[in-house]
Each structure stands twice: as C-alpha cells, then as structure tokens.
Design a protein around this motif. Structure first.
Motif, PDB file in Angstrom:
ATOM      1  N   VAL A   1     -37.890   1.246 -22.768  1.00 29.09           N
ATOM      2  CA  VAL A   1     -36.756   2.135 -23.032  1.00 29.09           C
ATOM      3  C   VAL A   1     -36.672   2.431 -24.526  1.00 29.09           C
ATOM      4  N   SER A   2     -36.073   3.576 -24.859  1.00 31.82           N
ATOM      5  CA  SER A   2     -35.828   3.952 -26.255  1.00 31.82           C
ATOM      6  C   SER A   2     -34.651   4.920 -26.292  1.00 31.82           C
ATOM      7  N   GLY A   3     -34.219   5.279 -27.490  1.00 33.69           N
ATOM      8  CA  GLY A   3     -33.166   6.289 -27.650  1.00 33.69           C
ATOM      9  C   GLY A   3     -31.851   5.886 -27.011  1.00 33.69           C
ATOM     10  N   ILE A   4     -31.482   4.649 -27.108  1.00 37.64           N
ATOM     11  CA  ILE A   4     -30.322   4.095 -26.399  1.00 37.64           C
ATOM     12  C   ILE A   4     -29.024   4.454 -27.115  1.00 37.64           C
ATOM     13  N   ARG A   5     -28.038   4.946 -26.339  1.00 37.32           N
ATOM     14  CA  ARG A   5     -26.707   5.191 -26.899  1.00 37.32           C
ATOM     15  C   ARG A   5     -25.688   5.315 -25.774  1.00 37.32           C
ATOM     16  N   ASP A   6     -24.505   4.811 -26.053  1.00 40.07           N
ATOM     17  CA  ASP A   6     -23.379   4.920 -25.136  1.00 40.07           C
ATOM     18  C   ASP A   6     -22.884   6.360 -25.200  1.00 40.07           C
ATOM     19  N   ALA A   7     -22.773   7.023 -24.057  1.00 37.02           N
ATOM     20  CA  ALA A   7     -22.350   8.428 -24.025  1.00 37.02           C
ATOM     21  C   ALA A   7     -20.946   8.610 -24.600  1.00 37.02           C
ATOM     22  N   ALA A   8     -20.067   7.615 -24.423  1.00 42.91           N
ATOM     23  CA  ALA A   8     -18.692   7.730 -24.915  1.00 42.91           C
ATOM     24  C   ALA A   8     -18.540   7.239 -26.356  1.00 42.91           C
ATOM     25  N   ASP A   9     -19.492   6.444 -26.850  1.00 49.47           N
ATOM     26  CA  ASP A   9     -19.442   5.885 -28.199  1.00 49.47           C
ATOM     27  C   ASP A   9     -20.849   5.913 -28.794  1.00 49.47           C
ATOM     28  N   PRO A  10     -21.267   7.045 -29.374  1.00 47.18           N
ATOM     29  CA  PRO A  10     -22.632   7.193 -29.884  1.00 47.18           C
ATOM     30  C   PRO A  10     -23.037   6.159 -30.936  1.00 47.18           C
ATOM     31  N   SER A  11     -22.074   5.463 -31.554  1.00 48.24           N
ATOM     32  CA  SER A  11     -22.427   4.429 -32.528  1.00 48.24           C
ATOM     33  C   SER A  11     -22.896   3.144 -31.845  1.00 48.24           C
ATOM     34  N   ASP A  12     -22.653   3.020 -30.533  1.00 46.85           N
ATOM     35  CA  ASP A  12     -23.111   1.862 -29.756  1.00 46.85           C
ATOM     36  C   ASP A  12     -24.535   2.160 -29.285  1.00 46.85           C
ATOM     37  N   THR A  13     -25.526   1.564 -29.939  1.00 44.42           N
ATOM     38  CA  THR A  13     -26.926   1.897 -29.667  1.00 44.42           C
ATOM     39  C   THR A  13     -27.751   0.709 -29.184  1.00 44.42           C
ATOM     40  N   CYS A  14     -27.099  -0.332 -28.665  1.00 42.60           N
ATOM     41  CA  CYS A  14     -27.811  -1.480 -28.097  1.00 42.60           C
ATOM     42  C   CYS A  14     -27.276  -1.767 -26.701  1.00 42.60           C
ATOM     43  N   GLN A  15     -28.145  -2.276 -25.842  1.00 41.51           N
ATOM     44  CA  GLN A  15     -27.749  -2.596 -24.473  1.00 41.51           C
ATOM     45  C   GLN A  15     -28.719  -3.625 -23.913  1.00 41.51           C
ATOM     46  N   THR A  16     -28.288  -4.365 -22.894  1.00 44.89           N
ATOM     47  CA  THR A  16     -29.157  -5.309 -22.197  1.00 44.89           C
ATOM     48  C   THR A  16     -29.664  -4.648 -20.923  1.00 44.89           C
ATOM     49  N   PHE A  17     -30.997  -4.607 -20.766  1.00 45.16           N
ATOM     50  CA  PHE A  17     -31.656  -3.942 -19.647  1.00 45.16           C
ATOM     51  C   PHE A  17     -32.503  -4.927 -18.850  1.00 45.16           C
ATOM     52  N   LEU A  18     -32.721  -4.595 -17.583  1.00 44.91           N
ATOM     53  CA  LEU A  18     -33.729  -5.246 -16.762  1.00 44.91           C
ATOM     54  C   LEU A  18     -34.257  -4.212 -15.786  1.00 44.91           C
ATOM     55  N   VAL A  19     -35.329  -4.554 -15.078  1.00 43.07           N
ATOM     56  CA  VAL A  19     -35.954  -3.633 -14.139  1.00 43.07           C
ATOM     57  C   VAL A  19     -35.919  -4.249 -12.754  1.00 43.07           C
ATOM     58  N   ALA A  20     -35.578  -3.438 -11.747  1.00 43.30           N
ATOM     59  CA  ALA A  20     -35.675  -3.833 -10.342  1.00 43.30           C
ATOM     60  C   ALA A  20     -36.894  -3.134  -9.760  1.00 43.30           C
ATOM     61  N   LEU A  21     -37.887  -3.907  -9.370  1.00 43.14           N
ATOM     62  CA  LEU A  21     -39.087  -3.383  -8.708  1.00 43.14           C
ATOM     63  C   LEU A  21     -38.802  -3.466  -7.218  1.00 43.14           C
ATOM     64  N   THR A  22     -38.903  -2.346  -6.529  1.00 41.85           N
ATOM     65  CA  THR A  22     -38.456  -2.301  -5.141  1.00 41.85           C
ATOM     66  C   THR A  22     -39.625  -2.300  -4.167  1.00 41.85           C
ATOM     67  N   ASN A  23     -39.366  -2.816  -2.974  1.00 47.71           N
ATOM     68  CA  ASN A  23     -40.380  -2.991  -1.937  1.00 47.71           C
ATOM     69  C   ASN A  23     -39.715  -2.738  -0.579  1.00 47.71           C
ATOM     70  N   PRO A  24     -40.209  -1.798   0.231  1.00 42.60           N
ATOM     71  CA  PRO A  24     -39.561  -1.488   1.509  1.00 42.60           C
ATOM     72  C   PRO A  24     -39.396  -2.737   2.385  1.00 42.60           C
ATOM     73  N   GLY A  25     -38.200  -2.928   2.897  1.00 37.63           N
ATOM     74  CA  GLY A  25     -37.942  -4.025   3.818  1.00 37.63           C
ATOM     75  C   GLY A  25     -37.831  -5.393   3.168  1.00 37.63           C
TER      76      GLY A  25
END
Length: 136
Positions: free
Chosen positions: A61-85
C-alpha cells in the motif's frame, strides 16, 4: 455483513507470507484504489481484488490518508486471502504511512483474490474511510 470468499488454493495460501519488516514493493507491480466494502469488529474491508499480475508477488500500500482528515497519513493494514468454501487466511497487521510503499504480503501467486483490511480509528458519525493505493 458479508462472508469473505475468493479463489486461492489452500497450498498457495500457506506460501503467502507477511513481510518481516516494512519494505519497498517491487516496481513491476500494478496499482488499484480499492473502495471500502464493509465494517466489522473495528476494521474496514475493501472490495475484493484479484491479482492477475504474474510479474509481482507482493501486496503493498502507499498514498495513505484519511478522507476526513488528510493530515492523518498512517494506518494499520492486513490482507485477507480468500478461498472458496474455506475461511480466509490473514496476514499479520502492518503499520503503514504515506511516503513510500509498504509491503503487506509476499509470495502471492497470480490469480489470488484478496481484500485489504484496515483498522478503523472511528465509526461515528460514519466509519473511517482511508484512501490508499494498493500494489500487486
């Protein structure tokens, strides 16, 4: 609330790893700007993305910003890898800030479907919307 589903085979899910530390994503990755899909348990999930780029084996990820507060440019992310069933496989959470690409997962095979999830800082008056670019 929707249940996460997707198209990754179980053996490939075991090969996908969270990075040991934040690092730059390879430059042959393609980008997208996924949109929020749903809120659950303090986290916001994006709409599904299918990795159709065989030249890139990371999700970043890159270019991170809170839409309501553009000065907030950090966030905690993770990824969900999905598998049918089956239940999704999740990477470890990674703190990412604007300014460079931060890798969330490595060893991602072509054809993997995933969702990027971020920790919401607030839900009132509406769940937080974080704008970012996803690289895969």
């Amino acid at each position: 609330m929707r249940i996460l589903t997707g198209v990754i085979i179980a053996t490939a899910a075991a090969a996908v790893q969270a990075p040991a530390a934040a690092q730059a994503a390879p430059r042959h990755c393609v980008s997208t700007r996924p949109t929020p899909d749903f809120y659950a348990a303090g986290r916001i999930s994006t709409t599904p993305v299918t990795d159709d780029n065989g030249r890139c084996r990371t999700i970043a990820v890159s270019g991170i910003r809170d839409a309501a507060d553009p000065s907030d440019t950090c966030q905690t992310f993770l990824v969900a890898l999905t598998n049918p069933g089956a239940d999704p496989t999740y990477t470890d959470p990674v703190r990412a800030c604007a300014g460079s690409r931060t890798v969330l997962a490595t060893g991602v095979p072509k054809g993997t479907e995933f969702r990027i999830i971020y920790q919401g800082d607030y839900i009132d008056p509406a769940p937080q919307v974080v704008r970012f670019t996803a690289w895969y």
